[in-house]
Design a protein around this motif. Structure first.
Motif, PDB file in Angstrom:
ATOM      1  N   ASN A  62      36.141  34.177  18.222  1.00  0.00           N
ATOM      2  CA  ASN A  62      36.012  32.755  18.642  1.00  0.00           C
ATOM      3  C   ASN A  62      36.373  31.836  17.391  1.00  0.00           C
ATOM      4  O   ASN A  62      37.450  30.937  17.316  1.00  0.00           O
ATOM      5  CB  ASN A  62      34.706  32.381  18.773  1.00  0.00           C
ATOM      6  CG  ASN A  62      34.453  31.068  19.187  1.00  0.00           C
ATOM      7  OD1 ASN A  62      34.642  30.021  18.233  1.00  0.00           O
ATOM      8  ND2 ASN A  62      34.039  30.627  20.482  1.00  0.00           N
ATOM      9  N   SER A  66      39.640  29.369  17.155  1.00  0.00           N
ATOM     10  CA  SER A  66      39.355  28.144  17.138  1.00  0.00           C
ATOM     11  C   SER A  66      40.135  27.502  15.860  1.00  0.00           C
ATOM     12  O   SER A  66      40.394  26.067  16.016  1.00  0.00           O
ATOM     13  CB  SER A  66      38.021  27.829  16.826  1.00  0.00           C
ATOM     14  OG  SER A  66      37.262  28.364  18.430  1.00  0.00           O
ATOM     15  N   GLN A  67      40.312  28.249  14.820  1.00  0.00           N
ATOM     16  CA  GLN A  67      41.069  27.675  13.722  1.00  0.00           C
ATOM     17  C   GLN A  67      42.453  27.923  13.596  1.00  0.00           C
ATOM     18  O   GLN A  67      43.088  27.395  12.490  1.00  0.00           O
ATOM     19  CB  GLN A  67      40.057  28.378  12.352  1.00  0.00           C
ATOM     20  CG  GLN A  67      38.757  28.149  12.401  1.00  0.00           C
ATOM     21  CD  GLN A  67      38.030  28.959  11.199  1.00  0.00           C
ATOM     22  OE1 GLN A  67      38.708  29.883  10.525  1.00  0.00           O
ATOM     23  NE2 GLN A  67      36.752  29.183  11.260  1.00  0.00           N
ATOM     24  N   GLY A  70      47.568  24.425  16.397  1.00  0.00           N
ATOM     25  CA  GLY A  70      48.292  24.072  17.609  1.00  0.00           C
ATOM     26  C   GLY A  70      49.579  24.757  17.767  1.00  0.00           C
ATOM     27  O   GLY A  70      50.013  24.665  18.852  1.00  0.00           O
ATOM     28  N   THR A  89      37.714  31.976  24.804  1.00  0.00           N
ATOM     29  CA  THR A  89      38.200  30.952  23.687  1.00  0.00           C
ATOM     30  C   THR A  89      39.614  30.813  23.823  1.00  0.00           C
ATOM     31  O   THR A  89      40.084  29.444  23.607  1.00  0.00           O
ATOM     32  CB  THR A  89      37.699  31.432  22.357  1.00  0.00           C
ATOM     33  OG1 THR A  89      36.455  31.451  22.585  1.00  0.00           O
ATOM     34  CG2 THR A  89      37.937  30.192  21.422  1.00  0.00           C
ATOM     35  N   GLN A  92      40.527  28.476  26.458  1.00  0.00           N
ATOM     36  CA  GLN A  92      40.075  27.340  26.328  1.00  0.00           C
ATOM     37  C   GLN A  92      41.003  26.408  25.225  1.00  0.00           C
ATOM     38  O   GLN A  92      41.274  25.291  25.193  1.00  0.00           O
ATOM     39  CB  GLN A  92      38.733  27.266  25.586  1.00  0.00           C
ATOM     40  CG  GLN A  92      37.576  27.559  26.854  1.00  0.00           C
ATOM     41  CD  GLN A  92      36.218  27.848  25.950  1.00  0.00           C
ATOM     42  OE1 GLN A  92      36.232  27.540  24.984  1.00  0.00           O
ATOM     43  NE2 GLN A  92      35.317  28.499  26.741  1.00  0.00           N
ATOM     44  N   GLN A  93      41.593  27.193  24.299  1.00  0.00           N
ATOM     45  CA  GLN A  93      42.603  26.496  23.394  1.00  0.00           C
ATOM     46  C   GLN A  93      43.988  26.637  23.717  1.00  0.00           C
ATOM     47  O   GLN A  93      44.742  26.142  22.953  1.00  0.00           O
ATOM     48  CB  GLN A  93      42.438  27.493  21.881  1.00  0.00           C
ATOM     49  CG  GLN A  93      41.087  27.394  21.153  1.00  0.00           C
ATOM     50  CD  GLN A  93      40.770  26.030  20.916  1.00  0.00           C
ATOM     51  OE1 GLN A  93      41.524  25.343  20.277  1.00  0.00           O
ATOM     52  NE2 GLN A  93      39.282  25.566  20.795  1.00  0.00           N
TER      53      GLN A  93
END
Length: 328
Positions: A62, A66-67, A70, A89, A92-93
């Protein structure tokens, strides 16, 4: 104006033919040494590439996803299993995940049968005698094992690999039984000569050989726990070419040491390379270094799958082997 090439990072050394093809098609950064990336290296790679090509040795959780920022758009896994990737995750990203299913089926099924034979016929003990110079000649009662023909094989996980194991085992004269999340269609059962068990406990208690062929998911973690291992017949053996986390390794070690299970053939381990040292000492255990899919043909086929997934994505389409959380 030509389209800019995708930036691709590969986390491990791959067969030369695969690396060469990746370099032809994409702006690729290949791994110079055949060692896993550190967590820091993985994090940096994910921030600076469009596509990451990881392997099972890369824990992409995760926090890393998350880090990533883009830029990362696709994790094109080099391998079928994706339990080392937080697929939910990633979704979601907005990061797609793909894998390489199907191409390792026969290789893994072959190794499953090899482990069955090695354990049942006590091959490591025979090899140790020969290499140690301790063989004194043939004897009627020396190293007596058991034949596969007539034995009940219980397959835990009847997907592609489980079915390939069933076909091979049937050719050896074994009786095929299985437990699966979903029962197979009747025509598939008939073709395999397979008997379905809704209750895993009941199947385990009646089998001579258990073959673990299911993926590692939250629902299969320690599916073969201490209680279920104790249901096995004392003369039964267990083989695992899937994921180590499916079996409680410490419980299995205790039971093998106590003679409560006849033997085991393992290609995968609960804690990766950190194998229970007591397990290494047992004569009734065959241990392999996660080589069930280790054929040159298989590794090249995996690379071709990865390339197709990346190329399809680059062309604006859904990768053919995309993985979504609902599949897990």
């Amino acid at each position: 104006m030509s389209k800019q090439q995708l930036s691709v990072v590969v986390t491990r050394r791959l067969p030369e033919v695969v690396e060469a093809r990746l370099a032809e098609l994409f702006d690729v950064r290949l791994r110079e040494t055949d060692t896993p990336m550190t967590r820091t290296e993985l994090g940096e790679a994910m921030k600076t590439c469009d596509v990451l090509v990881p392997t099972i040795t890369d824990q992409i959780d995760n926090a890393l996803i998350s880090q990533a920022g883009g830029r990362l758009k696709l994790i094109a896994n080099y391998g079928a299993g994706v339990d080392h990737i937080d697929v939910a995750t990633a979704r979601q990203q907005g990061v797609l995940v793909s894998n390489t299913p199907g191409v390792l089926t026969d290789d893994t099924a072959d190794m499953t049968m090899a482990l069955m034979l090695a354990v049942m016929r006590r091959m490591p003990e025979g090899m140790a005698q020969m290499k140690g110079g301790n063989w004194t000649g043939w004897a009627p009662n020396a190293l007596l094992g058991g034949r596969l023909a007539g034995r009940r094989l219980g397959i835990l996980g009847m997907g592609r690999i489980g079915q390939a194991v069933a076909r091979r085992a049937a050719a050896f004269g074994m009786q095929i039984h299985y437990h699966n999340r979903r029962r197979l269609r009747s025509e598939t059962e008939d073709a395999l000569g397979a008997t379905y068990w809704d209750s895993l406990d009941q199947m385990v208690a009646r089998m001579d050989v258990i073959s673990v062929n299911c993926p590692h998911t939250p629902s299969t973690f320690h599916l073969m726990n201490a209680r279920r291992l104790k249901l096995m017949k004392p003369e039964a053996v267990i083989v695992n070419t899937s994921r180590g986390e499916v079996i409680d390794e410490n419980a299995l070690t205790r039971m093998l040491r106590a003679g409560e299970i006849k033997g085991a053939g393992l290609d995968v381990y609960e804690h990766g390379v950190e194998i229970n040292p007591r397990l290494r000492e047992l004569e009734n255990v065959v241990l392999l270094p996660h080589m069930g899919s280790a054929t040159l043909e298989g590794r090249i086929d995996m690379g071709e799958k990865v390339i197709i997934n990346i190329k399809t994505f680059d062309d604006g389409h859904r990768p053919p082997d995309q993985v979504v959380p609902s599949m897990l």
